[in-house]
Design a protein around this motif. Structure first.
Motif, PDB file in Angstrom:
ATOM      1  N   LEU A   1      -5.151   6.513   4.845  1.00 53.91           N
ATOM      2  CA  LEU A   1      -6.046   5.992   3.820  1.00 53.91           C
ATOM      3  C   LEU A   1      -7.186   6.971   3.564  1.00 53.91           C
ATOM      4  O   LEU A   1      -7.780   7.505   4.502  1.00 53.91           O
ATOM      5  CB  LEU A   1      -6.638   4.647   4.255  1.00 53.91           C
ATOM      6  CG  LEU A   1      -5.685   3.478   4.463  1.00 53.91           C
ATOM      7  CD1 LEU A   1      -6.463   2.273   4.997  1.00 53.91           C
ATOM      8  CD2 LEU A   1      -4.954   3.115   3.182  1.00 53.91           C
TER       9      LEU A   1
ATOM     10  N   LEU B   1       0.825  -1.205   0.000  1.00 54.37           N
ATOM     11  CA  LEU B   1       0.000   0.000   0.000  1.00 54.37           C
ATOM     12  C   LEU B   1       0.864   1.261   0.000  1.00 54.37           C
ATOM     13  O   LEU B   1       0.902   2.044   0.955  1.00 54.37           O
ATOM     14  CB  LEU B   1      -0.954  -0.008   1.196  1.00 54.37           C
ATOM     15  CG  LEU B   1      -1.878  -1.221   1.311  1.00 54.37           C
ATOM     16  CD1 LEU B   1      -2.916  -1.008   2.404  1.00 54.37           C
ATOM     17  CD2 LEU B   1      -2.559  -1.536  -0.015  1.00 54.37           C
TER      18      LEU B   1
ATOM     19  N   THR C   1      -0.684   5.833   7.200  1.00 55.65           N
ATOM     20  CA  THR C   1      -1.272   4.719   6.443  1.00 55.65           C
ATOM     21  C   THR C   1      -1.145   3.418   7.224  1.00 55.65           C
ATOM     22  O   THR C   1      -2.077   2.600   7.253  1.00 55.65           O
ATOM     23  CB  THR C   1      -0.593   4.595   5.070  1.00 55.65           C
ATOM     24  OG1 THR C   1      -0.977   5.710   4.259  1.00 55.65           O
ATOM     25  CG2 THR C   1      -0.999   3.305   4.366  1.00 55.65           C
TER      26      THR C   1
ATOM     27  N   TRP D   1      -4.492   7.037  -2.747  1.00 54.91           N
ATOM     28  CA  TRP D   1      -5.411   6.696  -1.661  1.00 54.91           C
ATOM     29  C   TRP D   1      -4.723   6.086  -0.440  1.00 54.91           C
ATOM     30  O   TRP D   1      -5.386   5.699   0.520  1.00 54.91           O
ATOM     31  CB  TRP D   1      -6.504   5.751  -2.161  1.00 54.91           C
ATOM     32  CG  TRP D   1      -6.040   4.660  -3.088  1.00 54.91           C
ATOM     33  CD1 TRP D   1      -6.018   4.685  -4.461  1.00 54.91           C
ATOM     34  CD2 TRP D   1      -5.551   3.371  -2.714  1.00 54.91           C
ATOM     35  NE1 TRP D   1      -5.544   3.496  -4.960  1.00 54.91           N
ATOM     36  CE2 TRP D   1      -5.256   2.669  -3.909  1.00 54.91           C
ATOM     37  CE3 TRP D   1      -5.342   2.738  -1.486  1.00 54.91           C
ATOM     38  CZ2 TRP D   1      -4.756   1.366  -3.912  1.00 54.91           C
ATOM     39  CZ3 TRP D   1      -4.836   1.446  -1.479  1.00 54.91           C
ATOM     40  CH2 TRP D   1      -4.545   0.779  -2.689  1.00 54.91           C
ATOM     41  N   ALA D   2      -3.395   6.025  -0.457  1.00 52.65           N
ATOM     42  CA  ALA D   2      -2.628   5.549   0.706  1.00 52.65           C
ATOM     43  C   ALA D   2      -1.348   6.370   0.777  1.00 52.65           C
ATOM     44  O   ALA D   2      -0.375   6.068   0.092  1.00 52.65           O
ATOM     45  CB  ALA D   2      -2.321   4.064   0.578  1.00 52.65           C
TER      46      ALA D   2
ATOM     47  N   ARG E   1      -3.808   3.568  10.076  1.00 54.82           N
ATOM     48  CA  ARG E   1      -5.190   3.450   9.633  1.00 54.82           C
ATOM     49  C   ARG E   1      -5.470   2.058   9.083  1.00 54.82           C
ATOM     50  O   ARG E   1      -6.563   1.509   9.283  1.00 54.82           O
ATOM     51  CB  ARG E   1      -5.500   4.512   8.569  1.00 54.82           C
ATOM     52  CG  ARG E   1      -6.984   4.595   8.214  1.00 54.82           C
ATOM     53  CD  ARG E   1      -7.817   4.892   9.445  1.00 54.82           C
ATOM     54  NE  ARG E   1      -9.252   4.785   9.181  1.00 54.82           N
ATOM     55  CZ  ARG E   1     -10.151   4.489  10.096  1.00 54.82           C
ATOM     56  NH1 ARG E   1      -9.779   4.285  11.363  1.00 54.82           N
ATOM     57  NH2 ARG E   1     -11.429   4.407   9.786  1.00 54.82           N
ATOM     58  N   THR E   2      -4.508   1.467   8.396  1.00 53.34           N
ATOM     59  CA  THR E   2      -4.698   0.107   7.885  1.00 53.34           C
ATOM     60  C   THR E   2      -4.844  -0.882   9.024  1.00 53.34           C
ATOM     61  O   THR E   2      -5.700  -1.781   8.974  1.00 53.34           O
ATOM     62  CB  THR E   2      -3.532  -0.310   6.977  1.00 53.34           C
ATOM     63  OG1 THR E   2      -3.390   0.646   5.906  1.00 53.34           O
ATOM     64  CG2 THR E   2      -3.765  -1.690   6.371  1.00 53.34           C
TER      65      THR E   2
ATOM     66  N   GLY F   1      -9.310   4.220  -0.153  1.00 57.49           N
ATOM     67  CA  GLY F   1      -8.268   3.351   0.390  1.00 57.49           C
ATOM     68  C   GLY F   1      -8.814   2.399   1.431  1.00 57.49           C
ATOM     69  O   GLY F   1      -8.445   1.212   1.463  1.00 57.49           O
ATOM     70  N   GLU F   2      -9.694   2.879   2.288  1.00 61.62           N
ATOM     71  CA  GLU F   2     -10.316   1.999   3.279  1.00 61.62           C
ATOM     72  C   GLU F   2     -11.150   0.923   2.588  1.00 61.62           C
ATOM     73  O   GLU F   2     -11.168  -0.236   3.027  1.00 61.62           O
ATOM     74  CB  GLU F   2     -11.169   2.819   4.234  1.00 61.62           C
ATOM     75  CG  GLU F   2     -10.351   3.743   5.123  1.00 61.62           C
ATOM     76  CD  GLU F   2     -11.214   4.545   6.082  1.00 61.62           C
ATOM     77  OE1 GLU F   2     -12.455   4.373   6.057  1.00 61.62           O
ATOM     78  OE2 GLU F   2     -10.644   5.340   6.858  1.00 61.62           O
TER      79      GLU F   2
END
Length: 380
Positions: free
Chosen positions: A196, A185, A223, A190-191, A226-227, A200-201
């Motif tokens: 994200l 990612l 990132t 989007w990342a 959030r991932t 991305g989410e």
């Protein structure tokens, strides 16, 4: 692409019933052929090296990143069964190193990332077909264990750069159907540094539904965080060591290592001089540090052979893994922790991806979201 499509394995679907790992000594012997000999040990290395070979016979290395496909694409001819001196990796050296599975990276250069990944997936299938006595394409924990039990080295497709999906969940699903199992990612709108986006989410959720693992090596801290929050599947860092020991941008600071461990993720320490240092002891220092901060269930190995990286002198190719394991045993690592490092942690993450995908498919249809709908002007 016809050859690739013809070779699709029905067990690649995340919902397929996993194989049980074969019990007893038969699977251990399958990864320790009679000719298993590491490079010559140094003075006083005999006992730890013998113990290392025994551990690797029962718990082979699952290597998180290999660049062999890109290297082979430049060669007019090669034979990985007999030994191939023009690359770092071949079947004899993998066997001597106690390697039971390896992730083969799919290089995705800018401009034609999707096409490049499709070509490399096709090449992966061709290479495996040409070396049936040594290699087998696998897509989950059960297939990797089954390949090991049959005396083959499992080859898992990925990681590929996120640019390969072309900001399209449909392309993500197509690449998964063709074998892709890990997506990095980075390198996409989007990342990024802000984390994200909404799209991305949605990519991460669709990856969870499919059973595609997220690789966060080189991703910005936002990132990564959030991932970890969004993903219901454990994540990987396929080429990350400890930034506290070496300030490389792909290495992880202690706070992210701790967060990764708490989320059940896996930091796969690369065997490169740039990220970990010039000696086997430097690599072991990083493994010690990651284990201490993230926990013994959060550390793995990433050879990064055939990527153009320089390696510690004692770890020049995959046959040298016993030297690293011997160093860890000398430092007092329990054999059970070494077993997690080499094989168990990767198997756990692969099983987690399978189970999470099975559950997600029961409650979620394939996403029809687009980057334009979710991110709007930000995607322009």
């Amino acid at each position: 692409m016809a050859d690739l499509q013809d070779d699709l394995h029905p067990g690649a679907e995340a919902g397929a019933a996993p194989f049980e790992e074969p019990p007893g000594p038969s699977s251990a012997e399958a990864v320790r052929p009679p000719e298993h000999r590491p490079a010559a040990p140094g003075p006083g290395d005999g006992e730890p090296l013998d113990r290392a070979l025994a551990v690797l016979a029962a718990h082979p290395v699952a290597d998180g990143h290999g660049g062999l496909l890109r290297a082979l694409a430049r060669l007019p001819w090669y034979d990985l069964e007999e030994g191939e001196s023009t690359v770092d990796t071949d079947v004899p050296r993998l066997r001597r190193g106690g390697v039971g599975a390896v992730f083969w990276a799919l290089h995705a250069p800018g401009g034609r990332a999707t096409g490049a990944v499709l070509e490399q997936l096709d090449l992966l299938r061709a290479v495996v077909r040409a070396h049936p006595e040594g290699l087998r394409a696998v897509h989950d924990a059960g297939e990797a264990a089954d390949a090991r039990g049959r005396g083959r080295i499992g080859v898992l497709p990925g990681p590929a750069g996120a640019a390969a999906i072309g900001d399209s969940l449909g392309i993500l699903r197509s690449l998964h159907a063709l074998g892709l199992r890990v997506l990095t990612l980075t390198g996409v709108s989007w990342a990024g540094e802000a984390g994200l986006t909404r799209f991305g989410e949605e990519v991460v959720r669709e990856m969870n539904r499919l059973g595609v693992l997220a690789d966060l090596s080189g991703a910005p801290a936002a990132t990564v965080r959030r991932t970890l929050a969004v993903s219901r599947t454990p994540v990987l860092c396929t080429r990350s060591a400890a930034r506290a020991l070496r300030p490389h941008p792909a290495n992880l600071p202690d706070d992210l290592l701790a967060a990764l461990g708490a989320a059940g993720g896996l930091c796969m320490v690369p065997l490169t001089a740039e990220q970990t240092g010039p000696t086997v002891r430097d690599v072991a220092d990083h493994l010690d540090h990651v284990r201490a901060v993230a926990g013994p269930g959060a550390v793995g190995l990433s050879g990064t052979y055939d990527t153009g990286a320089a390696h510690p002198l004692e770890l020049g190719d995959p046959s040298c893994y016993p030297r690293l394991v011997a160093e860890l045993l000398r430092r007092g690592w329990e054999e059970s922790d070494v077993a997690l490092l080499t094989w168990g942690n990767v198997q756990r993450v692969l099983r987690g991806a399978t189970f999470a995908a099975r559950a997600a498919r029961d409650r979620r249809e394939p996403s029809t979201a687009t980057i334009e709908a979710l991110d709007g002007a930000a995607s322009a």
